[in-house]
Design a protein around this motif. Structure first.
Motif, PDB file in Angstrom:
ATOM      1  N   ALA A 131       0.826  -1.212   0.000  1.00  0.00           N
ATOM      2  CA  ALA A 131       0.000   0.000   0.000  1.00  0.00           C
ATOM      3  C   ALA A 131       0.857   1.258   0.000  1.00  0.00           C
ATOM      4  N   LEU A 132       1.980   1.225   0.717  1.00  0.00           N
ATOM      5  CA  LEU A 132       2.845   2.404   0.756  1.00  0.00           C
ATOM      6  C   LEU A 132       3.448   2.685  -0.609  1.00  0.00           C
ATOM      7  N   GLY A 133       3.920   1.633  -1.282  1.00  0.00           N
ATOM      8  CA  GLY A 133       4.471   1.823  -2.617  1.00  0.00           C
ATOM      9  C   GLY A 133       3.436   2.359  -3.591  1.00  0.00           C
ATOM     10  N   ARG A 134       2.220   1.864  -3.482  1.00  0.00           N
ATOM     11  CA  ARG A 134       1.133   2.347  -4.338  1.00  0.00           C
ATOM     12  C   ARG A 134       0.845   3.821  -4.059  1.00  0.00           C
ATOM     13  N   ALA A 135       0.801   4.203  -2.767  1.00  0.00           N
ATOM     14  CA  ALA A 135       0.528   5.596  -2.411  1.00  0.00           C
ATOM     15  C   ALA A 135       1.632   6.511  -2.919  1.00  0.00           C
ATOM     16  N   GLN A 136       2.872   6.071  -2.816  1.00  0.00           N
ATOM     17  CA  GLN A 136       3.980   6.880  -3.309  1.00  0.00           C
ATOM     18  C   GLN A 136       3.914   7.043  -4.818  1.00  0.00           C
ATOM     19  N   SER A 137       3.498   5.987  -5.519  1.00  0.00           N
ATOM     20  CA  SER A 137       3.374   6.063  -6.967  1.00  0.00           C
ATOM     21  C   SER A 137       2.305   7.068  -7.377  1.00  0.00           C
ATOM     22  N   VAL A 138       1.172   7.034  -6.669  1.00  0.00           N
ATOM     23  CA  VAL A 138       0.091   7.979  -6.980  1.00  0.00           C
ATOM     24  C   VAL A 138       0.509   9.396  -6.641  1.00  0.00           C
ATOM     25  N   ALA A 139       1.232   9.572  -5.525  1.00  0.00           N
ATOM     26  CA  ALA A 139       1.658  10.911  -5.122  1.00  0.00           C
ATOM     27  C   ALA A 139       2.612  11.519  -6.136  1.00  0.00           C
ATOM     28  N   GLN A 140       3.477  10.710  -6.705  1.00  0.00           N
ATOM     29  CA  GLN A 140       4.414  11.216  -7.701  1.00  0.00           C
ATOM     30  C   GLN A 140       3.686  11.704  -8.946  1.00  0.00           C
ATOM     31  N   LEU A 141       2.597  11.048  -9.298  1.00  0.00           N
ATOM     32  CA  LEU A 141       1.828  11.487 -10.461  1.00  0.00           C
ATOM     33  C   LEU A 141       1.087  12.778 -10.174  1.00  0.00           C
ATOM     34  N   ALA A 142       0.640  12.943  -8.916  1.00  0.00           N
ATOM     35  CA  ALA A 142      -0.151  14.126  -8.565  1.00  0.00           C
ATOM     36  C   ALA A 142       0.719  15.359  -8.351  1.00  0.00           C
ATOM     37  N   ALA A 143       2.015  15.165  -8.112  1.00  0.00           N
ATOM     38  CA  ALA A 143       2.906  16.308  -7.860  1.00  0.00           C
ATOM     39  C   ALA A 143       3.043  17.162  -9.112  1.00  0.00           C
ATOM     40  N   PRO A 144       3.110  18.476  -8.935  1.00  0.00           N
ATOM     41  CA  PRO A 144       3.278  19.351 -10.113  1.00  0.00           C
ATOM     42  C   PRO A 144       4.596  19.082 -10.837  1.00  0.00           C
ATOM     43  N   ARG A 145       4.543  19.065 -12.130  1.00  0.00           N
ATOM     44  CA  ARG A 145       5.735  18.811 -12.936  1.00  0.00           C
ATOM     45  C   ARG A 145       6.288  20.131 -13.476  1.00  0.00           C
ATOM     46  N   ARG A 146       7.606  20.244 -13.405  1.00  0.00           N
ATOM     47  CA  ARG A 146       8.266  21.457 -13.916  1.00  0.00           C
ATOM     48  C   ARG A 146       8.529  21.281 -15.402  1.00  0.00           C
ATOM     49  N   GLU A 147       7.798  22.007 -16.162  1.00  0.00           N
ATOM     50  CA  GLU A 147       7.943  21.909 -17.611  1.00  0.00           C
ATOM     51  C   GLU A 147       8.172  23.308 -18.172  1.00  0.00           C
ATOM     52  N   SER A 148       8.856  23.373 -19.251  1.00  0.00           N
ATOM     53  CA  SER A 148       9.064  24.660 -19.921  1.00  0.00           C
ATOM     54  C   SER A 148       7.763  25.103 -20.563  1.00  0.00           C
ATOM     55  N   ALA A 149       7.636  26.390 -20.766  1.00  0.00           N
ATOM     56  CA  ALA A 149       6.412  26.941 -21.344  1.00  0.00           C
ATOM     57  C   ALA A 149       6.251  26.516 -22.786  1.00  0.00           C
ATOM     58  N   GLU A 150       7.373  26.226 -23.480  1.00  0.00           N
ATOM     59  CA  GLU A 150       7.273  25.869 -24.887  1.00  0.00           C
ATOM     60  C   GLU A 150       6.808  24.431 -25.088  1.00  0.00           C
ATOM     61  N   LYS A 151       6.937  23.569 -24.059  1.00  0.00           N
ATOM     62  CA  LYS A 151       6.637  22.157 -24.261  1.00  0.00           C
ATOM     63  C   LYS A 151       5.597  21.680 -23.255  1.00  0.00           C
ATOM     64  N   GLU A 157       1.450   7.424 -17.317  1.00  0.00           N
ATOM     65  CA  GLU A 157       0.511   6.382 -16.899  1.00  0.00           C
ATOM     66  C   GLU A 157       0.890   5.874 -15.511  1.00  0.00           C
ATOM     67  N   PRO A 158      -0.088   5.688 -14.635  1.00  0.00           N
ATOM     68  CA  PRO A 158       0.229   5.139 -13.314  1.00  0.00           C
ATOM     69  C   PRO A 158       0.692   3.693 -13.431  1.00  0.00           C
ATOM     70  N   ALA A 159       1.501   3.270 -12.472  1.00  0.00           N
ATOM     71  CA  ALA A 159       1.958   1.882 -12.454  1.00  0.00           C
ATOM     72  C   ALA A 159       0.761   0.963 -12.264  1.00  0.00           C
ATOM     73  N   PRO A 160       0.703  -0.168 -12.973  1.00  0.00           N
ATOM     74  CA  PRO A 160      -0.426  -1.087 -12.821  1.00  0.00           C
ATOM     75  C   PRO A 160      -0.576  -1.536 -11.363  1.00  0.00           C
ATOM     76  N   LEU A 161      -1.816  -1.740 -10.938  1.00  0.00           N
ATOM     77  CA  LEU A 161      -2.094  -2.135  -9.564  1.00  0.00           C
ATOM     78  C   LEU A 161      -1.437  -3.468  -9.219  1.00  0.00           C
ATOM     79  N   GLY A 162      -1.336  -4.339 -10.226  1.00  0.00           N
ATOM     80  CA  GLY A 162      -0.716  -5.634  -9.986  1.00  0.00           C
ATOM     81  C   GLY A 162       0.744  -5.557  -9.611  1.00  0.00           C
ATOM     82  N   ASP A 163       1.416  -4.440  -9.944  1.00  0.00           N
ATOM     83  CA  ASP A 163       2.824  -4.288  -9.583  1.00  0.00           C
ATOM     84  C   ASP A 163       3.034  -4.269  -8.077  1.00  0.00           C
ATOM     85  N   PHE A 164       1.985  -4.030  -7.329  1.00  0.00           N
ATOM     86  CA  PHE A 164       2.102  -3.880  -5.878  1.00  0.00           C
ATOM     87  C   PHE A 164       1.544  -5.098  -5.132  1.00  0.00           C
ATOM     88  N   VAL A 165       1.263  -6.174  -5.868  1.00  0.00           N
ATOM     89  CA  VAL A 165       0.714  -7.399  -5.271  1.00  0.00           C
ATOM     90  C   VAL A 165       1.709  -8.534  -5.466  1.00  0.00           C
TER      91      VAL A 165
END
Length: 348
Positions: A131-151, A157-165
């Motif tokens: 569960a902790l690994g799954r929560a960390q994976s979701v949190a990383q997706l929700a964190a704001p990403r630093r991207e340039s204005a031009e791109k 894609e989130p890691a498949p749920l089966g990866d944590f079982v």
């Protein structure tokens, strides 16, 4: 006690306690009783479950049977009826080794071993969910990403749920396979008082759900199994066996099990091995008969018969030591042998 040889009287047996792997294709198992048939769908390809560790348990291909005719019949009844085998007896006499003997002789591959302690839960035997690994994976997706204005940011894609079982030994044993797996439940008498009854329901149903996959409405999930490097596909979060596993449950007799649990198991009480079998075990593991080992075996057999707690591992260790070149034969060597063969029920 000696293993039986094939004959008309024991033609019904699939296991004869010979200690030998099949020379050709593994023996065909009769169909289970109608009330022990399950609906799991066997996949097109199955993982290789060859067990390289069995040799450490059984030694070379010698006869290691310490079962009489009646005991061999009980083992066969458990295999043919698809019922758990409840093996009792003093510690260190080879109760868990029986599972490896069955797997080798019947050709059932790697033994799945579930070691029980007071904190063991049924869920841990079935599967683990990170569960902790799954929560960390979701949190990383929700964190704001630093991207340039031009791109614009690339989609992630989130890691498949089966990866944590990860399936445990019980969960892996209940996967649908063409031939049953061997599941060793070692020292169940050390468990929490509720575990035998919890295990009973799974053993009766031959199936279980993984709630995290069910709640996630995952049609197919690739999860890890208890086999080294093994994976499998779980459909709709549910696992059901096609062939009920050969279940060997060991107990040192530290507590009684509920009547409902005992009713569904076949009991087998193992007796301490005699000198003839002990000598065969030493030869099987050392691959020869060391000089002076007969006296060592006789001494160890007397210790077994006099009570206390002793393990065959102690005899093997002592036999290995006396084969070493230059091992002292006098008082020094004798003191070391006494230490190795000590009564394990005593603090010192």
């Amino acid at each position: 006690m000696t293993a039986s040889s094939p004959g008309s009287a024991d033609r019904w047996r699939v296991f004869r306690a010979t200690g030998h792997a099949p020379a050709g294709p593994p023996v065909a198992l009769p169909k289970p009783p109608p009330w022990r048939q399950f609906q799991g769908v066997v996949p097109d390809s199955e993982p290789d479950t060859w067990d390289s560790g069995a040799a450490r348990r059984l030694g070379s291909n010698k006869s290691l049977a310490q079962l009489g005719e009646a005991e061999i019949d009980i083992v066969n009844a458990a295999i043919l009826l698809r019922r758990p085998l409840l093996v009792t007896g003093p510690p260190g006499i080879g109760k868990s080794t029986l599972a490896y003997l069955i797997a080798r002789e019947v050709g059932l591959g790697r033994v799945l071993q579930w070691n029980i302690v007071s904190r063991t839960t049924l869920r841990g035997g079935l599967y683990e969910y990170d569960a902790l690994g799954r929560a960390q994976s979701v949190a990383q997706l929700a964190a704001p990403r630093r991207e340039s204005a031009e791109k614009a940011p690339d989609p992630v894609e989130p890691a498949p749920l089966g990866d944590f079982v990860t399936l445990g030994p019980v969960g892996t044993a209940l996967l649908p396979t063409r031939r049953p797996r061997v599941l060793l439940v070692d020292e169940l008498d050390k468990s929490d008082i509720d575990l035998p009854n919890d295990l009973l329901h799974v053993m009766e149903n031959g199936s279980y759900d993984i709630p995290e996959l069910v709640r996630g409405n995952v049609a197919e999930a690739t999860v890890r199994t208890d086999d080294p490097g093994g994976t499998t596909t779980v459909h709709q979060g549910r696992v059901e066996c096609a062939e009920f596993p050969v279940v060997v449950i060991t107990s040192n007799g530290e507590r009684e099990f509920p009547a409902a649990f005992r009713r569904r198991c076949l009991p087998l009480e193992m007796q301490p091995p005699g000198p003839e079998l002990l000598l065969a075990i030493v030869e099987g593991h050392l691959r020869h008969r060391p000089d002076g080992v007969e006296e060592l075996v006789e001494e160890f057999a007397l210790r077994l018969g006099s009570g206390g707690t002793h393990s065959v591992d102690q005899l093997l260790n002592a036999a290995q030591l006396i084969t070493q070149q230059g091992f002292p034969k006098g008082r020094q060597g004798r003191a070391l042998i006494e230490t190795l063969l000590r009564d394990l029920s005593k603090a010192q």
